[in-house]
Design a protein around this motif. Sequence first.
Motif, PDB file in Angstrom:
ATOM      1  N   THR A   1      69.172  26.704  46.432  1.00  0.00           N
ATOM      2  CA  THR A   1      70.664  27.461  46.928  1.00  0.00           C
ATOM      3  C   THR A   1      70.831  26.769  48.312  1.00  0.00           C
ATOM      4  O   THR A   1      72.001  26.689  48.722  1.00  0.00           O
ATOM      5  CB  THR A   1      70.201  28.878  47.055  1.00  0.00           C
ATOM      6  N   VAL A   2      69.790  26.668  49.160  1.00  0.00           N
ATOM      7  CA  VAL A   2      69.912  25.950  50.342  1.00  0.00           C
ATOM      8  C   VAL A   2      70.439  24.625  50.515  1.00  0.00           C
ATOM      9  O   VAL A   2      71.492  24.105  51.070  1.00  0.00           O
ATOM     10  CB  VAL A   2      68.885  26.069  51.284  1.00  0.00           C
ATOM     11  N   LEU A   3      69.898  23.882  49.384  1.00  0.00           N
ATOM     12  CA  LEU A   3      70.099  22.466  49.290  1.00  0.00           C
ATOM     13  C   LEU A   3      71.584  21.994  48.613  1.00  0.00           C
ATOM     14  O   LEU A   3      72.171  21.001  49.024  1.00  0.00           O
ATOM     15  CB  LEU A   3      69.201  21.462  48.225  1.00  0.00           C
ATOM     16  N   ALA A   4      72.026  22.875  47.788  1.00  0.00           N
ATOM     17  CA  ALA A   4      73.279  22.646  46.968  1.00  0.00           C
ATOM     18  C   ALA A   4      74.540  22.405  47.909  1.00  0.00           C
ATOM     19  O   ALA A   4      74.988  21.274  47.699  1.00  0.00           O
ATOM     20  CB  ALA A   4      73.602  23.649  46.136  1.00  0.00           C
ATOM     21  N   PRO A   5      74.624  23.162  48.992  1.00  0.00           N
ATOM     22  CA  PRO A   5      75.980  23.010  49.760  1.00  0.00           C
ATOM     23  C   PRO A   5      75.695  21.804  50.876  1.00  0.00           C
ATOM     24  O   PRO A   5      76.673  21.382  51.556  1.00  0.00           O
ATOM     25  CB  PRO A   5      76.184  24.378  50.538  1.00  0.00           C
ATOM     26  N   MET A   6      74.395  21.332  51.007  1.00  0.00           N
ATOM     27  CA  MET A   6      74.274  20.377  51.950  1.00  0.00           C
ATOM     28  C   MET A   6      74.556  18.689  51.471  1.00  0.00           C
ATOM     29  O   MET A   6      74.318  18.451  50.375  1.00  0.00           O
ATOM     30  CB  MET A   6      72.737  20.027  52.224  1.00  0.00           C
ATOM     31  N   SER A   7      75.127  18.046  52.275  1.00  0.00           N
ATOM     32  CA  SER A   7      75.561  16.656  51.911  1.00  0.00           C
ATOM     33  C   SER A   7      74.442  15.913  52.242  1.00  0.00           C
ATOM     34  O   SER A   7      73.562  16.106  52.833  1.00  0.00           O
ATOM     35  CB  SER A   7      76.974  16.222  52.790  1.00  0.00           C
ATOM     36  N   GLU A   8      74.405  14.459  51.798  1.00  0.00           N
ATOM     37  CA  GLU A   8      73.288  13.659  51.823  1.00  0.00           C
ATOM     38  C   GLU A   8      73.329  13.214  53.360  1.00  0.00           C
ATOM     39  O   GLU A   8      71.961  13.251  53.739  1.00  0.00           O
ATOM     40  CB  GLU A   8      73.685  12.248  51.036  1.00  0.00           C
ATOM     41  N   ASP A   9      74.319  13.106  54.107  1.00  0.00           N
ATOM     42  CA  ASP A   9      74.343  12.612  55.431  1.00  0.00           C
ATOM     43  C   ASP A   9      73.801  14.165  56.148  1.00  0.00           C
ATOM     44  O   ASP A   9      73.041  13.653  57.127  1.00  0.00           O
ATOM     45  CB  ASP A   9      75.787  12.659  55.891  1.00  0.00           C
ATOM     46  N   GLU A  10      74.122  15.223  55.750  1.00  0.00           N
ATOM     47  CA  GLU A  10      73.603  16.214  56.396  1.00  0.00           C
ATOM     48  C   GLU A  10      72.060  16.432  56.369  1.00  0.00           C
ATOM     49  O   GLU A  10      71.220  16.821  57.211  1.00  0.00           O
ATOM     50  CB  GLU A  10      74.248  17.799  56.164  1.00  0.00           C
ATOM     51  N   LEU A  11      71.497  16.246  55.199  1.00  0.00           N
ATOM     52  CA  LEU A  11      70.289  16.463  54.837  1.00  0.00           C
ATOM     53  C   LEU A  11      69.577  15.187  55.619  1.00  0.00           C
ATOM     54  O   LEU A  11      68.399  15.452  56.154  1.00  0.00           O
ATOM     55  CB  LEU A  11      69.955  16.212  53.287  1.00  0.00           C
ATOM     56  N   CYS A  12      70.074  14.020  55.805  1.00  0.00           N
ATOM     57  CA  CYS A  12      69.354  12.853  56.940  1.00  0.00           C
ATOM     58  C   CYS A  12      69.322  13.435  58.018  1.00  0.00           C
ATOM     59  O   CYS A  12      68.440  13.283  58.732  1.00  0.00           O
ATOM     60  CB  CYS A  12      69.825  11.650  56.361  1.00  0.00           C
ATOM     61  N   HIS A  13      70.365  13.930  58.492  1.00  0.00           N
ATOM     62  CA  HIS A  13      70.334  14.248  59.910  1.00  0.00           C
ATOM     63  C   HIS A  13      69.483  15.436  60.150  1.00  0.00           C
ATOM     64  O   HIS A  13      68.696  15.302  61.165  1.00  0.00           O
ATOM     65  CB  HIS A  13      71.886  14.967  60.143  1.00  0.00           C
ATOM     66  N   ILE A  14      69.169  16.528  59.244  1.00  0.00           N
ATOM     67  CA  ILE A  14      68.106  17.603  59.465  1.00  0.00           C
ATOM     68  C   ILE A  14      66.776  16.849  59.613  1.00  0.00           C
ATOM     69  O   ILE A  14      65.965  17.402  60.439  1.00  0.00           O
ATOM     70  CB  ILE A  14      68.297  18.679  58.206  1.00  0.00           C
ATOM     71  N   THR A  15      66.490  16.018  58.587  1.00  0.00           N
ATOM     72  CA  THR A  15      65.181  15.351  58.575  1.00  0.00           C
ATOM     73  C   THR A  15      65.034  14.472  59.739  1.00  0.00           C
ATOM     74  O   THR A  15      63.806  14.631  60.451  1.00  0.00           O
ATOM     75  CB  THR A  15      65.217  14.364  57.530  1.00  0.00           C
ATOM     76  N   VAL A  16      65.964  13.711  60.392  1.00  0.00           N
ATOM     77  CA  VAL A  16      65.852  12.905  61.594  1.00  0.00           C
ATOM     78  C   VAL A  16      65.508  13.988  63.045  1.00  0.00           C
ATOM     79  O   VAL A  16      64.685  13.757  63.694  1.00  0.00           O
ATOM     80  CB  VAL A  16      67.009  12.110  62.022  1.00  0.00           C
ATOM     81  N   GLU A  17      66.201  14.847  62.871  1.00  0.00           N
ATOM     82  CA  GLU A  17      66.197  15.869  63.987  1.00  0.00           C
ATOM     83  C   GLU A  17      64.849  16.578  64.104  1.00  0.00           C
ATOM     84  O   GLU A  17      64.265  16.857  64.915  1.00  0.00           O
ATOM     85  CB  GLU A  17      67.372  17.016  63.893  1.00  0.00           C
ATOM     86  N   SER A  18      64.272  16.820  62.808  1.00  0.00           N
ATOM     87  CA  SER A  18      63.141  17.819  62.771  1.00  0.00           C
ATOM     88  C   SER A  18      62.052  16.878  62.928  1.00  0.00           C
ATOM     89  O   SER A  18      60.871  17.438  63.481  1.00  0.00           O
ATOM     90  CB  SER A  18      63.075  18.494  61.293  1.00  0.00           C
ATOM     91  N   ARG A  19      61.884  15.864  62.453  1.00  0.00           N
ATOM     92  CA  ARG A  19      60.769  14.792  62.315  1.00  0.00           C
ATOM     93  C   ARG A  19      59.517  15.642  61.733  1.00  0.00           C
ATOM     94  O   ARG A  19      58.583  15.695  62.661  1.00  0.00           O
ATOM     95  CB  ARG A  19      60.437  14.379  63.711  1.00  0.00           C
ATOM     96  N   ASN A  20      59.841  16.389  60.721  1.00  0.00           N
ATOM     97  CA  ASN A  20      58.734  17.322  60.290  1.00  0.00           C
ATOM     98  C   ASN A  20      58.438  16.617  58.759  1.00  0.00           C
ATOM     99  O   ASN A  20      59.257  16.305  58.180  1.00  0.00           O
ATOM    100  CB  ASN A  20      59.370  18.664  60.262  1.00  0.00           C
ATOM    101  N   ARG A  21      56.903  16.566  58.573  1.00  0.00           N
ATOM    102  CA  ARG A  21      56.380  16.065  57.546  1.00  0.00           C
ATOM    103  C   ARG A  21      56.861  16.926  56.173  1.00  0.00           C
ATOM    104  O   ARG A  21      57.358  16.272  55.130  1.00  0.00           O
ATOM    105  CB  ARG A  21      55.068  16.112  57.222  1.00  0.00           C
ATOM    106  N   ASN A  22      56.926  18.274  56.173  1.00  0.00           N
ATOM    107  CA  ASN A  22      57.446  18.922  55.128  1.00  0.00           C
ATOM    108  C   ASN A  22      58.931  18.753  54.933  1.00  0.00           C
ATOM    109  O   ASN A  22      59.389  18.706  53.615  1.00  0.00           O
ATOM    110  CB  ASN A  22      57.030  20.319  55.156  1.00  0.00           C
ATOM    111  N   VAL A  23      59.592  18.669  55.809  1.00  0.00           N
ATOM    112  CA  VAL A  23      61.264  18.592  55.635  1.00  0.00           C
ATOM    113  C   VAL A  23      61.473  17.087  55.012  1.00  0.00           C
ATOM    114  O   VAL A  23      62.343  16.891  54.373  1.00  0.00           O
ATOM    115  CB  VAL A  23      61.700  18.588  56.979  1.00  0.00           C
ATOM    116  N   LEU A  24      60.797  15.991  55.754  1.00  0.00           N
ATOM    117  CA  LEU A  24      60.740  14.803  55.085  1.00  0.00           C
ATOM    118  C   LEU A  24      60.532  14.950  53.452  1.00  0.00           C
ATOM    119  O   LEU A  24      61.372  14.189  52.776  1.00  0.00           O
ATOM    120  CB  LEU A  24      59.823  13.895  55.694  1.00  0.00           C
ATOM    121  N   SER A  25      59.508  15.283  53.075  1.00  0.00           N
ATOM    122  CA  SER A  25      59.045  15.411  51.663  1.00  0.00           C
ATOM    123  C   SER A  25      60.197  16.278  50.868  1.00  0.00           C
ATOM    124  O   SER A  25      60.829  15.637  49.904  1.00  0.00           O
ATOM    125  CB  SER A  25      57.896  16.215  51.550  1.00  0.00           C
ATOM    126  N   ILE A  26      60.873  17.225  51.567  1.00  0.00           N
ATOM    127  CA  ILE A  26      61.956  17.993  50.752  1.00  0.00           C
ATOM    128  C   ILE A  26      63.343  16.848  50.637  1.00  0.00           C
ATOM    129  O   ILE A  26      63.689  17.055  49.554  1.00  0.00           O
ATOM    130  CB  ILE A  26      62.286  19.251  51.448  1.00  0.00           C
TER     131      ILE A  26
END
Length: 635
Positions: A426-451
């Motif tokens: 439900t959270v991932l569905a509205p996210m674009s690929e660009d937004e998902l990559c941006h969140i991953t870069v900003e967080s620098r979190n292992r679990n976010v990277l895995s998701i």
Amino acid sequence: MGRLTAHWAILGKTPESLDDYGVVGCSTGAITSGEFGTWLKAFTSGTMEPKALPRVATSHFAAGPDAEPWLGLSFQVEPESQDGFQRPYAMTYYVCARWADAVAEPVSYRALFEALLEENFSGEAPFQLSPAPYDERRLAREVNATARRAAALLLTGRPVCVVGADHLPMEQRLDFLDAVAALLPYGFRATLAVSTWTNSASIHRIRLSFSDVPPTRKTWELPWEDAPAEYPPQAQLYEQELARYQGEDLCELMRGLATLTEPRDFENVSHRTAAASMLRGGRPVQVARQTPMSVQDLLRECLESIANGDDQRLGTLIAQLARRAPARVTDRDRKACRAFIRANPIHPPNRPAAFVAVRTFYEQVLRLLYTERMRASDVEDMLLDLDPELSLPPALVAALGKIQSRSAPSGRLLLANLRGPEHLQTVLAPMSEDELCHITVESRNRNVLSIALQELDRRALPEDPRGMEAVKHALTRHRYLIETIDSICHAAERVRAHRDMFWMSYRRQLTSADIEEILPNLDRPPQTFLLAMVVESAPGTASALLRAAAAGAMREQGLIGTPTADDVQNGLDRMATPEDAFGRMAAPEDDGGGRKKWFRRRPPPVAGKILIGVSIAAVVAAAAGLIVWWWLWRF
């Protein structure tokens, strides 16, 4: 007061449509569109009348399997458009909040209404309302004899209808309703529905309202600024006691009544009797002045109540926690409370009856001790405090759902992942690929990277070229997440993650063209990235990889367009040329400009080879003839 999470809905019609009234928009989450429609229609206050609009009304209902109490407020207006039958119609804008949130800090009807007006009722997320603080002085100024009589009559258990006030504007009627509610214990708002106007001919569940004529059912008729024709003695007594409070005493009374947040029901005789007896004796209601318990003391007693299965005591303590404002908990106290909880793990009971109380406890702990917009790192810290064994008790999972919508994007991903795959999607569905990559870069979190990697891999399907191109574009735009991967992974994990990037982008081994596409866009790619590229490259691509790496190094050192760049290119050409049959390297020659340059030794043509052979044979024959002549001459 602080921010209040409010779900919302719009009840009305689409312009020019022939449809009946229905929910035309609403937030998603705790309450469905069908539930919104049911409760809005249950508290309708009659057919639309020009003098009734705009209209403000409140409602109350219980939702969910645990019958959790909610409070609502609606604003009804007439739009300029008409329906399909060319008739005017009304649009109702509605917000509602959990009772536990509404009692955390008192909120007036006027403050909630003004906060509603600030919203545009779009999107799907609940609102974060910011109502003005509860103002006893303003409420006290609105109190008159009619307000005191209305409060007194409500304690008889019958609804009250104020008549003869058609001349009052909607805002003044709303302030009157606010003042009446403030003359009763705050907990009565859990079952108090009010409206600035009702149609007396209609059947409704409004307990306190204005109208032009009194209803025919069992409802008290209260003339504006006049005594009612019927006035029971117990109501007269309560009005007389209220009249003793003036000025600062009245403000103090309202302040004390606002602390009585335990839910009360007008249908419950004992609740009404207890409220009526509070003012007897002519003495102001005494607000408790003893030193309040600290948040840490409240947490300690809550944990003891959970361990002992004392649900009643736990409910009382939670109500005290709910009255604490997060802004008043200092960082030092917050740190001490979190250390205390971490040192004393919570072990919720498995009894279904305790679920609601424990969930509410978790909600208050999250509200007081953790930042409102939780990031991924905050979520992980919270889990270390509340659930170090990651057992994820159902009460905690339910409480996490409440803070998910107001958390930062990286925090929402982790919270949704904890709650289950359906919530994560439900959270991932509205996210674009660009937004998902941006969140991953900003967080620098292992679990976010895995998701993120799992979701990008799911979207990059060969049968969906657009999906693959979107993933490839997003990864290129965000440098293949190199900085994030290098900051949180060890060497072997980095190589594996970079290999995953290449596979998601191309779904095959890398060609020379792929390598030449990837490396020029990267400055100083790490060694693990290059190693991953070696692993994923197709046969015959070594030269392309070497040339691309060398070009990147020259760009980094500012050597492009210099003689050194020519030398490097020369060397690359030489390295790509096989050695001759004797394993020899060509000697450097002058290029005419005073520089030594390596020239490739070219093999002689076939005609040259024949000429060389004939020359060698002639030399050998001449030498043999000379030797024979010398031997004959000697002898």
